[in-house]
Design a protein around this motif. Structure first.
Motif, PDB file in Angstrom:
ATOM      1  N   THR A 138       0.827  -1.198   0.000  1.00 30.67           N
ATOM      2  CA  THR A 138       0.000   0.000   0.000  1.00 30.67           C
ATOM      3  C   THR A 138       0.868   1.257   0.000  1.00 30.67           C
ATOM      4  O   THR A 138       0.564   2.238  -0.691  1.00 30.67           O
ATOM      5  CB  THR A 138      -0.928   0.007   1.230  1.00 30.67           C
ATOM      6  OG1 THR A 138      -1.731  -1.188   1.222  1.00 30.67           O
ATOM      7  CG2 THR A 138      -1.844   1.228   1.219  1.00 30.67           C
ATOM      8  N   ASP A 141       2.637   1.842  -3.484  1.00 27.39           N
ATOM      9  CA  ASP A 141       1.660   2.153  -4.529  1.00 27.39           C
ATOM     10  C   ASP A 141       0.975   3.497  -4.304  1.00 27.39           C
ATOM     11  O   ASP A 141       0.215   3.956  -5.167  1.00 27.39           O
ATOM     12  CB  ASP A 141       0.586   1.057  -4.604  1.00 27.39           C
ATOM     13  CG  ASP A 141       1.087  -0.198  -5.296  1.00 27.39           C
ATOM     14  OD1 ASP A 141       2.141  -0.123  -5.951  1.00 27.39           O
ATOM     15  OD2 ASP A 141       0.432  -1.247  -5.170  1.00 27.39           O
ATOM     16  N   SER A 142       1.239   4.136  -3.174  1.00 32.96           N
ATOM     17  CA  SER A 142       0.539   5.385  -2.844  1.00 32.96           C
ATOM     18  C   SER A 142       1.183   6.617  -3.465  1.00 32.96           C
ATOM     19  O   SER A 142       0.604   7.699  -3.414  1.00 32.96           O
ATOM     20  CB  SER A 142       0.467   5.564  -1.318  1.00 32.96           C
ATOM     21  OG  SER A 142       1.752   5.851  -0.781  1.00 32.96           O
ATOM     22  N   PRO A 150       1.580  11.648  -1.481  1.00 34.69           N
ATOM     23  CA  PRO A 150       1.016  10.315  -1.739  1.00 34.69           C
ATOM     24  C   PRO A 150      -0.274  10.269  -2.532  1.00 34.69           C
ATOM     25  O   PRO A 150      -1.209   9.570  -2.168  1.00 34.69           O
ATOM     26  CB  PRO A 150       0.817   9.773  -0.324  1.00 34.69           C
ATOM     27  CG  PRO A 150       0.512  10.990   0.484  1.00 34.69           C
ATOM     28  CD  PRO A 150       1.325  12.092  -0.109  1.00 34.69           C
ATOM     29  N   GLN A 153      -4.150   9.224  -1.432  1.00 32.24           N
ATOM     30  CA  GLN A 153      -4.251   8.624  -0.106  1.00 32.24           C
ATOM     31  C   GLN A 153      -5.159   9.458   0.802  1.00 32.24           C
ATOM     32  O   GLN A 153      -4.959  10.656   0.964  1.00 32.24           O
ATOM     33  CB  GLN A 153      -2.859   8.531   0.529  1.00 32.24           C
ATOM     34  CG  GLN A 153      -2.852   7.986   1.945  1.00 32.24           C
ATOM     35  CD  GLN A 153      -1.441   7.869   2.509  1.00 32.24           C
ATOM     36  OE1 GLN A 153      -0.863   6.800   2.501  1.00 32.24           O
ATOM     37  NE2 GLN A 153      -0.882   8.972   2.954  1.00 32.24           N
ATOM     38  N   GLN A 157      -7.037   6.002   5.061  1.00 36.97           N
ATOM     39  CA  GLN A 157      -6.014   5.060   4.589  1.00 36.97           C
ATOM     40  C   GLN A 157      -4.705   5.269   5.321  1.00 36.97           C
ATOM     41  O   GLN A 157      -4.015   4.309   5.679  1.00 36.97           O
ATOM     42  CB  GLN A 157      -5.830   5.227   3.082  1.00 36.97           C
ATOM     43  CG  GLN A 157      -7.007   4.717   2.260  1.00 36.97           C
ATOM     44  CD  GLN A 157      -6.931   5.138   0.806  1.00 36.97           C
ATOM     45  OE1 GLN A 157      -6.292   6.132   0.442  1.00 36.97           O
ATOM     46  NE2 GLN A 157      -7.598   4.379  -0.054  1.00 36.97           N
ATOM     47  N   GLN A 161      -2.677   2.596   7.724  1.00 36.62           N
ATOM     48  CA  GLN A 161      -1.265   2.277   7.539  1.00 36.62           C
ATOM     49  C   GLN A 161      -0.495   2.458   8.853  1.00 36.62           C
ATOM     50  O   GLN A 161       0.342   1.622   9.210  1.00 36.62           O
ATOM     51  CB  GLN A 161      -0.666   3.179   6.461  1.00 36.62           C
ATOM     52  CG  GLN A 161      -1.029   2.796   5.041  1.00 36.62           C
ATOM     53  CD  GLN A 161      -0.311   1.537   4.585  1.00 36.62           C
ATOM     54  OE1 GLN A 161      -0.865   0.420   4.648  1.00 36.62           O
ATOM     55  NE2 GLN A 161       0.912   1.677   4.128  1.00 36.62           N
ATOM     56  N   HIS A 188       5.165   7.683   7.313  1.00 39.24           N
ATOM     57  CA  HIS A 188       3.732   7.908   7.530  1.00 39.24           C
ATOM     58  C   HIS A 188       3.495   8.911   8.665  1.00 39.24           C
ATOM     59  O   HIS A 188       2.548   9.711   8.599  1.00 39.24           O
ATOM     60  CB  HIS A 188       3.031   6.588   7.833  1.00 39.24           C
ATOM     61  CG  HIS A 188       2.748   5.759   6.621  1.00 39.24           C
ATOM     62  ND1 HIS A 188       2.336   6.307   5.426  1.00 39.24           N
ATOM     63  CD2 HIS A 188       2.797   4.406   6.414  1.00 39.24           C
ATOM     64  CE1 HIS A 188       2.155   5.339   4.535  1.00 39.24           C
ATOM     65  NE2 HIS A 188       2.426   4.182   5.109  1.00 39.24           N
TER      66      HIS A 188
END
Length: 240
Positions: A138, A141-142, A150, A153, A157, A161, A188
């Motif tokens: 995830t 691919d963001s 991102p 996103q 989401q 994460q 993140h």
């Protein structure tokens, strides 16, 4: 400079992890046999733990194929070779088609299999591996180039994460991919601080980012990822 360095580290690691042989007729048949075996177990009445393992194995097989096809796309702009195209056609016919996005011209991670594995087996080694694969797939691919931008996103989401990363570090301290888990989670945290709506939330995520980055640098001082973290922290909102 900051984002360029982080993106360079991520790209370098991607090249390392994708260092597989190209798809041949023999390997294509091997992949199809592995997919069929996993699908057979998934559709069976075997215990949940065994079906969870099959979902994990299927996701890993498809991700390995995805990495090879993405190398082809990066080098040539399209998938080349009869074995590769045959494999793609057979996967589609067997209900295991790889997701593709034209925006970045690459195949995406098959995260649904990891979600299914976690649903069937929410704890234990299979759950740890599935959670890591879900987190990793995830995350990569963001975004396209810059992990601090991102794409589409959502806040939900991002929160999911962060939950995955925190649970992995807490519940599976000896997991083999702990280093990458911590690195992704630190990014993140920075994303969350930058997207926070209030000063209190912003400060809380910035503190988490700095704390985790400090722990990472002490634990993995020689990691290629370590070089990116101090620069990543410079992207935190001013005053945090």
């Amino acid at each position: 400079m900051i984002r360029t360095l982080v993106a360079f580290v991520l790209a370098s690691l991607s090249l390392v992890t994708a260092a597989h042989d190209l798809i041949t007729a023999e390997s294509a048949q091997g992949y199809l046999a592995a997919v069929a075996e996993s699908q057979k177990t998934i559709a069976s009445k075997e215990p949940a733990a065994k079906r969870a393992r099959a979902h994990l194995d299927l996701g890993k097989t498809l991700d390995e194929i995805r990495e090879l096809l993405n190398r082809d796309l990066a080098a040539h702009g399209r998938v080349q070779g009869l074995p590769s195209n045959f494999l793609m056609s057979e996967l589609k016919a067997r209900g295991a088609e790889l997701a593709f996005t034209e925006e970045t011209n690459r195949f995406l991670a098959n995260v649904q299999h990891y979600r299914d594995a976690l649903r069937l087996e929410p704890s234990g080694p299979v759950a740890a591996d599935a959670a890591f694969r879900l987190l990793q797939g995830t995350f990569y691919d963001s975004f396209n180039i810059d992990p601090l931008q991102p794409g589409a996103q959502t806040r939900a989401q991002l929160a999911e994460q962060i939950r995955l990363g925190e649970e992995l570090l807490k519940m599976h301290p000896n997991h083999g991919e702990r280093e990458e888990t911590a690195f992704i989670l630190a990014i993140h945290y920075v994303q969350a601080a930058r997207a926070a709506k209030g000063a209190q939330e912003q400060a809380a995520f910035a503190k988490k980012a700095r704390t985790l980055a400090g722990e990472f640098l002490k634990t993995y001082p020689d990691s290629i990822r370590a070089a990116a973290l101090p620069h990543l922290l410079e992207s935190l909102p001013a005053g945090t």
